[in-house]
Design a protein around this motif. Structure first.
Motif, mmCIF file in Angstrom:
data_model
loop_
_atom_site.group_PDB
_atom_site.id
_atom_site.type_symbol
_atom_site.label_atom_id
_atom_site.label_comp_id
_atom_site.label_asym_id
_atom_site.label_seq_id
_atom_site.Cartn_x
_atom_site.Cartn_y
_atom_site.Cartn_z
ATOM 1 N N GLY A 147 62.911 60.318 5.755
ATOM 2 C CA GLY A 147 61.415 59.859 5.445
ATOM 3 C C GLY A 147 61.257 58.749 6.603
ATOM 4 N N SER A 148 59.822 59.526 7.535
ATOM 5 C CA SER A 148 59.752 58.524 8.974
ATOM 6 C C SER A 148 59.091 56.653 8.915
ATOM 7 N N THR A 149 59.258 56.018 9.464
ATOM 8 C CA THR A 149 58.491 54.777 9.184
ATOM 9 C C THR A 149 57.180 55.071 9.748
ATOM 10 N N TRP A 150 56.202 55.534 9.705
ATOM 11 C CA TRP A 150 55.116 56.057 9.643
ATOM 12 C C TRP A 150 54.699 56.195 9.290
ATOM 13 N N PRO A 151 53.393 55.776 7.876
ATOM 14 C CA PRO A 151 52.516 56.015 7.167
ATOM 15 C C PRO A 151 52.505 57.699 6.792
ATOM 16 N N PRO A 152 51.467 58.040 7.844
ATOM 17 C CA PRO A 152 50.882 59.173 7.943
ATOM 18 C C PRO A 152 52.046 60.584 7.876
ATOM 19 N N ILE A 153 53.211 60.878 8.422
ATOM 20 C CA ILE A 153 53.952 61.041 9.023
ATOM 21 C C ILE A 153 54.928 61.456 7.632
ATOM 22 N N ARG A 154 55.519 60.079 6.855
ATOM 23 C CA ARG A 154 55.916 60.136 6.326
ATOM 24 C C ARG A 154 55.193 60.451 4.404
ATOM 25 N N ALA A 155 53.895 60.514 4.413
ATOM 26 C CA ALA A 155 53.374 61.437 3.198
ATOM 27 C C ALA A 155 52.988 62.574 3.792
ATOM 28 N N GLY A 156 53.417 63.696 5.300
ATOM 29 C CA GLY A 156 53.473 64.685 4.658
ATOM 30 C C GLY A 156 54.973 65.454 4.809
ATOM 31 N N GLN A 157 55.485 64.397 4.989
ATOM 32 C CA GLN A 157 56.835 64.690 4.963
ATOM 33 C C GLN A 157 56.796 64.795 3.507
ATOM 34 N N TRP A 158 56.578 64.181 2.624
ATOM 35 C CA TRP A 158 56.612 64.120 1.232
ATOM 36 C C TRP A 158 55.814 65.653 0.881
ATOM 37 N N LEU A 159 54.967 65.394 1.315
ATOM 38 C CA LEU A 159 54.530 66.706 0.524
ATOM 39 C C LEU A 159 54.506 68.268 0.876
ATOM 40 N N LEU A 160 55.333 67.834 2.037
ATOM 41 C CA LEU A 160 56.434 69.500 2.674
ATOM 42 C C LEU A 160 57.577 69.493 1.706
ATOM 43 N N GLU A 161 58.177 68.391 1.323
ATOM 44 C CA GLU A 161 59.370 68.605 0.503
ATOM 45 C C GLU A 161 58.498 68.567 -1.045
ATOM 46 N N ARG A 162 58.305 69.319 -1.987
ATOM 47 C CA ARG A 162 57.259 69.338 -2.786
ATOM 48 C C ARG A 162 57.518 71.075 -2.760
ATOM 49 N N LEU A 163 57.604 71.564 -1.851
ATOM 50 C CA LEU A 163 57.152 73.040 -1.381
ATOM 51 C C LEU A 163 59.202 73.524 -1.133
ATOM 52 N N THR A 164 59.563 73.166 -0.357
ATOM 53 C CA THR A 164 60.724 72.740 0.636
ATOM 54 C C THR A 164 61.955 72.825 -0.824
ATOM 55 N N ILE A 165 62.146 71.892 -1.124
ATOM 56 C CA ILE A 165 62.899 71.316 -2.405
ATOM 57 C C ILE A 165 63.223 72.393 -3.372
ATOM 58 N N ARG A 166 62.188 72.943 -3.707
ATOM 59 C CA ARG A 166 62.401 74.003 -4.809
ATOM 60 C C ARG A 166 62.902 75.017 -4.555
ATOM 61 N N ALA A 167 62.483 75.647 -3.306
ATOM 62 C CA ALA A 167 62.421 76.609 -2.533
ATOM 63 C C ALA A 167 64.149 76.607 -1.550
ATOM 64 N N ALA A 168 64.571 75.591 -0.942
ATOM 65 C CA ALA A 168 65.490 75.475 -0.224
ATOM 66 C C ALA A 168 66.435 74.329 -0.685
ATOM 67 N N GLY A 169 66.209 74.032 -0.789
ATOM 68 C CA GLY A 169 66.790 72.251 -1.536
ATOM 69 C C GLY A 169 66.389 71.430 -0.809
ATOM 70 N N GLU A 170 65.913 71.469 0.088
ATOM 71 C CA GLU A 170 65.488 70.620 1.321
ATOM 72 C C GLU A 170 64.273 69.689 1.906
ATOM 73 N N HIS A 171 65.440 68.572 1.425
ATOM 74 C CA HIS A 171 64.602 67.278 1.750
ATOM 75 C C HIS A 171 64.209 66.596 2.703
ATOM 76 N N PHE A 172 63.391 65.620 2.449
ATOM 77 C CA PHE A 172 62.860 65.414 4.398
ATOM 78 C C PHE A 172 62.637 63.653 4.272
ATOM 79 N N THR A 173 62.464 63.084 2.997
ATOM 80 C CA THR A 173 62.219 61.644 2.813
ATOM 81 C C THR A 173 63.656 60.914 2.213
ATOM 82 N N ARG A 174 65.137 61.868 1.699
ATOM 83 C CA ARG A 174 66.395 60.853 1.709
ATOM 84 C C ARG A 174 66.640 60.233 2.915
#
Length: 205
Positions: A147-174
């Motif tokens: 997870g990025s230290t820059w809030p806008p990027i981290r917010a985008g990562q959080w939104l993206l992993e709503r899809l990637t965790i379900r589809a492929a088990g891929e986390h972006f904010t761990r």
């Protein structure tokens, strides 16, 4: 019967294997810059690479190291074996689960894991296994996106992993650093790059 998280990951990576190298090249130039070189410079002795994938770290290991690789996906492993053969590297590459490493305690001088704890279902279990197979004083080398230290990027990562965790088990904010400390490692070196979204960790047992 429901598919287990580990079985899903195996299926996902088997399917991704033919296109993986092509897809990751752009990320490595822009986002993961220098990560594999960083790992190769620090790895020494008997090296275990956990989740070796298609073997993209193999060209970066220094002469004199002995490389063992473990990979959940047999399709990814086939590419790693071909890469090792092309390099003339006698690596021991085998199928296996990062959460249950098929090696004795204190077997390796260095354990490497690159861009994989983000997808391993139980990363704390994998880090504990890495510590178990390291000799006392051995080195753990991790690189991953977090997870990025820059809030806008981290917010985008959080939104993206709503899809990637379900589809492929891929986390972006761990983040792996707390798991490394909880497992009992001493952190030698840790740095965050690319707006804090890439972390490199060198720890010692």
């Amino acid at each position: 019967m429901d598919e287990t998280p580990t079985a899903r990951q195996k299926r996902v990576w088997d399917r991704s294997a033919p296109s993986y190298d092509r897809q990751i090249q752009l990320f490595e130039r822009i986002w993961f810059t220098g990560a594999r070189e960083w790992l190769g410079e620090r790895a020494s002795g008997r090296v275990l690479e956990v989740a070796i994938g298609t073997g993209r770290n193999l060209p970066h290991y220094r002469p004199g190291v002995t490389v063992t690789g473990i990979e959940l996906s047999p399709e990814m492993l086939a590419y790693a074996r071909r890469r090792a053969a092309d390099l003339g590297m006698p690596a021991d590459l085998r199928e296996g689960d990062a959460e249950h490493l098929p090696f004795d305690d204190d077997s390796f001088d260095t354990v490497v894991c690159a861009f994989s704890l983000c997808t391993i279902p139980r990363p704390a279990a994998a880090v504990a296994e890495m510590r178990r197979v390291l000799r006392p004083g051995g080195d753990l080398l991790l690189v991953d996106h977090i997870g990025s230290t820059w809030p806008p990027i981290r917010a985008g990562q959080w939104l993206l992993e709503r899809l990637t965790i379900r589809a492929a088990g891929e986390h972006f904010t761990r983040r792996q650093l707390p798991l490394v400390r909880q497992a009992g490692f001493d952190v030698v070196e840790a740095e965050r790059l690319k707006a804090g979204s890439i972390e490199r960790i060198h720890a010692r047992k």
